[in-house]
Scaffold this motif. Structure first.
Motif, PDB file in Angstrom:
ATOM      1  N   ARG A  56       3.907   1.582  -1.209  1.00 11.55           N
ATOM      2  CA  ARG A  56       4.468   1.592  -2.520  1.00 11.55           C
ATOM      3  C   ARG A  56       3.297   2.545  -3.482  1.00 11.55           C
ATOM      4  O   ARG A  56       3.873   3.187  -4.387  1.00 11.55           O
ATOM      5  N   LEU A  57       2.153   1.849  -3.317  1.00 15.15           N
ATOM      6  CA  LEU A  57       1.155   2.520  -4.443  1.00 15.15           C
ATOM      7  C   LEU A  57       1.098   3.843  -4.015  1.00 15.15           C
ATOM      8  O   LEU A  57       0.936   4.862  -4.778  1.00 15.15           O
ATOM      9  N   ARG A  58       0.921   4.238  -2.807  1.00 15.88           N
ATOM     10  CA  ARG A  58       0.751   5.572  -2.260  1.00 15.88           C
ATOM     11  C   ARG A  58       1.746   6.482  -2.883  1.00 15.88           C
ATOM     12  O   ARG A  58       1.453   7.472  -3.294  1.00 15.88           O
ATOM     13  N   ARG A 101      -7.203   8.065  -5.977  1.00 15.23           N
ATOM     14  CA  ARG A 101      -6.630   8.821  -4.550  1.00 15.23           C
ATOM     15  C   ARG A 101      -7.676   8.969  -3.710  1.00 15.23           C
ATOM     16  O   ARG A 101      -7.443   8.515  -2.636  1.00 15.23           O
ATOM     17  N   PHE A 145       0.660  -1.322  -0.024  1.00 17.93           N
ATOM     18  CA  PHE A 145       0.023   0.107  -0.181  1.00 17.93           C
ATOM     19  C   PHE A 145       0.825   1.091   0.197  1.00 17.93           C
ATOM     20  O   PHE A 145       0.653   2.245  -0.698  1.00 17.93           O
ATOM     21  N   HIS A 193       4.007   5.898  -5.214  1.00 17.43           N
ATOM     22  CA  HIS A 193       3.753   5.928  -6.738  1.00 17.43           C
ATOM     23  C   HIS A 193       2.680   6.879  -7.267  1.00 17.43           C
ATOM     24  O   HIS A 193       3.090   7.901  -8.066  1.00 17.43           O
ATOM     25  N   LEU A 194       1.698   6.988  -6.502  1.00 20.26           N
ATOM     26  CA  LEU A 194       0.552   7.914  -6.969  1.00 20.26           C
ATOM     27  C   LEU A 194       0.952   9.419  -6.638  1.00 20.26           C
ATOM     28  O   LEU A 194       0.767  10.160  -7.254  1.00 20.26           O
TER      29      LEU A 194
END
Length: 107
Positions: free
Chosen positions: A19-21, A43, A17, A23-24
């Motif tokens: 890493r996704l956050r 988001r 999570f 990245h975004l």
């Protein structure tokens, strides 16, 4: 699959999570409407899910604080800096995405 204990699984999910956050937060060129059109979440969804998860656990995390955690800055600042006006094509795609992803209509 290797047996993974609950604590390790939770740590792996949390890392994914984050890493996704991150990245975004870096990919400010990717608009929320495009995420919604392609994946059925954006988001704002992530921040809402964080807020709901906190509420389920009795943790005081209001919606604005959750957005700040996801966006990496207050939402209004991110929006002013990075959000473009949706095109007619994006709006039309969103109307179709709501059906395809079985999403509730947003107002």
């Amino acid at each position: 699959m290797t047996e993974i204990d609950d604590a390790t699984m939770q740590a792996l999910e949390a890392a994914a999570f984050r890493r996704l956050r991150d990245h975004l937060q870096q990919r400010t060129d990717v608009q929320n409407i495009d995420l919604m059109n392609m994946a059925g979440f954006c988001r704002n969804c992530l921040s809402r899910w964080m807020h709901e998860a906190a509420a389920e656990r009795g943790v005081a995390l209001d919606k604005d604080a959750a957005k700040t955690l996801v966006y990496g800055m207050p939402y209004d600042a991110w929006k002013a800096r990075n959000q473009a006006e949706a095109t007619e094509g994006q709006k039309a795609a969103f109307a179709e995405a709501i059906k395809a992803h079985d999403l509730p209509e947003r107002g």
